[in-house]
Design an enzyme around this catalytic site. Sequence first.
Site, PDB file in Angstrom:
ATOM      1  N   HIS A  69      37.460  45.833  43.158  1.00 56.33           N
ATOM      2  CA  HIS A  69      38.439  46.847  42.774  1.00 56.33           C
ATOM      3  C   HIS A  69      38.077  48.220  43.344  1.00 56.33           C
ATOM      4  O   HIS A  69      38.932  48.952  43.816  1.00 56.33           O
ATOM      5  CB  HIS A  69      38.508  46.893  41.244  1.00 56.33           C
ATOM      6  CG  HIS A  69      39.540  47.812  40.702  1.00 56.33           C
ATOM      7  ND1 HIS A  69      40.862  47.450  40.592  1.00 56.33           N
ATOM      8  CD2 HIS A  69      39.448  49.078  40.239  1.00 56.33           C
ATOM      9  CE1 HIS A  69      41.541  48.457  40.077  1.00 56.33           C
ATOM     10  NE2 HIS A  69      40.712  49.457  39.851  1.00 56.33           N
ATOM     11  N   HIS A 128      48.109  47.105  37.974  1.00 52.55           N
ATOM     12  CA  HIS A 128      47.420  46.990  36.682  1.00 52.55           C
ATOM     13  C   HIS A 128      47.723  45.609  36.118  1.00 52.55           C
ATOM     14  O   HIS A 128      48.211  45.459  35.010  1.00 52.55           O
ATOM     15  CB  HIS A 128      47.852  48.115  35.727  1.00 52.55           C
ATOM     16  CG  HIS A 128      46.675  48.774  35.070  1.00 52.55           C
ATOM     17  ND1 HIS A 128      46.635  49.092  33.749  1.00 52.55           N
ATOM     18  CD2 HIS A 128      45.477  49.154  35.568  1.00 52.55           C
ATOM     19  CE1 HIS A 128      45.467  49.655  33.463  1.00 52.55           C
ATOM     20  NE2 HIS A 128      44.752  49.700  34.544  1.00 52.55           N
TER      21      HIS A 128
END
Lengths: 278, 801
Positions: free
Chosen positions: B64, B115
Amino acid sequence: MTKSVPRIAVLRFPGMNCEEETKRAVVDAGLDCDVFMWNGPTEELVEYDGYVLPGGFSYQDRVRAGSIASKDEIVDCLFDEAQRGKPVIGICNGAQILLEAGMVPGIDRGKVQMGLATNIMPDRDGYYTRWTHLEVVNDGTCATRAYERGDVVPIPVAHAEGRFVSAERGLIEQLFENDQVVLTYCGPDAAEATEFPANPNGSTRSIAGISNPEGNVVAMMPHPERAARLYQVPSNLDGPWGARKRAARDAEAMFGPGPGLPVLSSLAGFFGAAPRGA
Amino acid sequence: MTPTAVPSTRTIGIFHTTDMELEQRLAEAGLNFSLSEARKVATILGRDPTVVEAHIFNTMWSEHCSYKSSRGVLKEHLPTDASHVVLGPGEDAGIVRLCEIDGKSYCVAVAHESHNHPSQIVPNEGAATGIGGIVRDVYCMGADVIGVMDPLRFGDPNGPNAERTREIVHGVVEGIWQYGDALGVPNLGGDVYFDRSYDDNCLVNVVAIGLVEESEIKRSRVPEEARDVPYDVILVGKPTDPSGFGGATFASRILDEEKTLSDKYAVQVPDPFLKRMLTVATFRVLDLVRERGVAIGFKDLGAGGIACATSELGAAAGLGIRVDLSRVPVAEPDMSPEVIACSETQERYALVVPRDFTPEVLRIFNEEFELPALCHGAQAAVIGEVIEEPRYVLEHEGETVCDASTEAITTGISYVRDANERERGGDEPEVPEDMGLVAAVLGVLGSPNVASREHVYRHYDGEVKGNAVVRPGEADAGVIAPIPGEKVGVAVAADGNPFLGALDPYQAGAAAVAEAVRNVCATGAVPIALTDCLNFGNPEIPEVFHDFVEAVRGIGDAARGIGMKDSDEPIPVVSGNVSFYNQSAAGNAILPSPIVCCIGRLDDLSRHTTIGFRNEGNAIYLLGRRTGELGGSEFMRTVLGAIGVSPATVRIADERAMAAAVTDLAERGLTRACHDISDGGLAAAIAEMILLTAPDVEIGARVDLAAMASAGAAGGEGTVGVQEACRLLFCESGGYVLEIAASDEAAALAVFEERSVWFRRVGETTGELGIVLASAEGGDVEVPFDAMARAWSGGATEVML
């Protein structure tokens, strides 16, 4: 100090979010305007000639929308200034605060006589946004003087709690008798809005905005600052305003007045700063 | 369970440790990087890392944060530069110049993220913090957020996981409105698709667009002035709590049903109320910064929390940072230093400001805006300082718990992953000879992937700020007037058809660019920037990684090939995000899902165009030849019940020519209505041009199938059989449908010729609602309006209930 142009304070309570565009619309209507902080000095607040409480989520809508803000010291000051006859317009969350403060309907002054309850909508819940049509029921208030009674005005709503209700028996009827119902939801042809979505929240007798008995304090759920210029109008809106938007071919036309601007012009007209019907 | 406190003095023994012992140690400490990564940390530091250091590296080296699998691929394929780019990818948001007015250069800042994992676990909070995070990325550039968008992908609402899928749909939509509406950022649209591959991994992508004057851009770096005068590090916002601890690493692995409960603590808690006040107060600070001419650094706290944000602020300038974690306002007693350093508590920013300016900053946040009174424990506090030596030093209760070079912490790692092409094949079903055209049109219109999204967007506030010009449901892109009183407009759209991803990831990437560009051009706006969010499964699987590489290659080729209007430059990809591991422990991976957002500029917003037909008796023009390819199309899937093999190929040169022609037409005021052709093909496009008029405008269309198919522009002859009609009406190859007034046809034709686009005059608007398909074999086919309206308005609503 001489003041040629009346000064309006747009109040910023924590969590509000429409202060800037509301200020722009007030200025467009020909008035001076400042954004005034909720914790600002009341001795400065009383210097203003009128007040607008904008939309948003004051204090996060804790307890009930508008209820915490209505207990702020600044609202006591506002209450007194309204008593002296100054104009006050509450839009959306601002309307919720005025109801919670007992400033409208204000028949029993200072008492909470009405509420803005959770929307009732078939197959939906929560926040709902839509361009609604409004009928001007009373054209004598500080928010509607620039309209004519019976005008059909498209202005958008955006809220989760906007349904005018009252537990007081006969109060709603009394409001109609007293001319305190200022705006009602209607169809594009002025027919009464009896059903969703023309009545977007299930509001009692399609009420969209009410005033105090004197007409200098108005609480309305629709957002006139979002309809202050023609460019803001949807091109697929029913009726003459939609057609006007579709026909607008240059920037001058697009930035011309929208259907909601007269709400703020009415405020100006209250001081004689703008002609009726501007 | 919240993470357990570990004494700060502890180190993670890595040297002289067997793999088995190390594995156990890492697991006990809650670290999920690999053994080789752990050993690399020790090698870089030349000693065993402290627990805090191990957690920082664990976060910074997560997929990430580090893009360790993707960075090389992105760099190789994506064009990120053009003459109007102020800031490409690398900081929180990309920035391009929009226009110059009265000597001021106005810019658009844009950020695009996912998300996904949090939204699958706790849909409301996951989606809300998605919006919360992406707006911070734009605010921290000094820009005001003027719009957000959210491309969403959900599971099959009628499949085996229907109940959970519907809960997720409801929760995500609710989270988006609850956060965005309260914060006061207009929602400009997005898109929604449903497919079984998203049953275990929904996708919640978020885009934020901001406006900033070029001279007022704030950078995520310590200013050069800090070499000469003392600078403080100020943390402002919510008190730090353990929420979101491990969030970045959670987003970098596959979702496991078993771990769902513990993963909940990796999801942050949203607070749009505090964010709103933080934002207003921040702009007050930035006004003062401008007034005083002070140089500051400004960064949002996202993945990796304090550690990630403050180390990057220092590293970007080649300076060091010293933070005393004991000075960080915390929400709970006895939080361990690694949790304080790495938790991802929402609604926080870091500022680096000259020490003599610090009191002003603290006064604005803490006194003028009374943050501590509005939200328990919220405040601005000095937590550290800039140091000359480029080291990242964390102290806690008098002990040094981290001391490493800022470069070592922020440089990251990279991997070269294996890529293997998937085995593909299968048959594509033929269109049956007895196919009913009306039923096919209605079937496509009623598909949840085509039908009206009214039920979703009615919950979103698109009009706050008063800038809305075109809302969802009016045109292919949202249009706003970003600068009050000025006629310049900004159009935005986001797209990515997952069914192309299933068949050909390269085409999916290229098509996502082409469709986003078409949507922007269909409003009359000229594209100026792209962003991408690349959602894929586990990159350690060579087939998944191959899909990823192909999609990126497709995006790059289309961005270069379509390019800036009347220029050799590419449409720059200025921001983006990669989301891997969208795969469940059960092995279900999402379809390769590249999603692209396009930003466009209208020099004069009064020239914007919308979808709904305007008047009867106008000509209907088709731009873009119908190629007949049906693979992955809505028709193939919904009506024929198969996904097919060969999707419509993106004709990049044609897209470039069409984009130029359509925007020329709008600029010259020749377009009455315009709609791009994508999901559902030409049939859906024409239907929507009828369905999206104002209710008091009753316009239908008569279109000629032979004219669509004809070899010459002059018009068609004969009749068209049902199979061919389906290939014309439902092929999703790129194109536009235009309504042109008779008096403007000659001028429009000149534009078509000048731009060398393929076009056909396929029919006229009529005063009769509904569509008449002329030249069909066996006579005209009428698609009745009421049936179209029912199918289209109900198709997606049903799955929302």
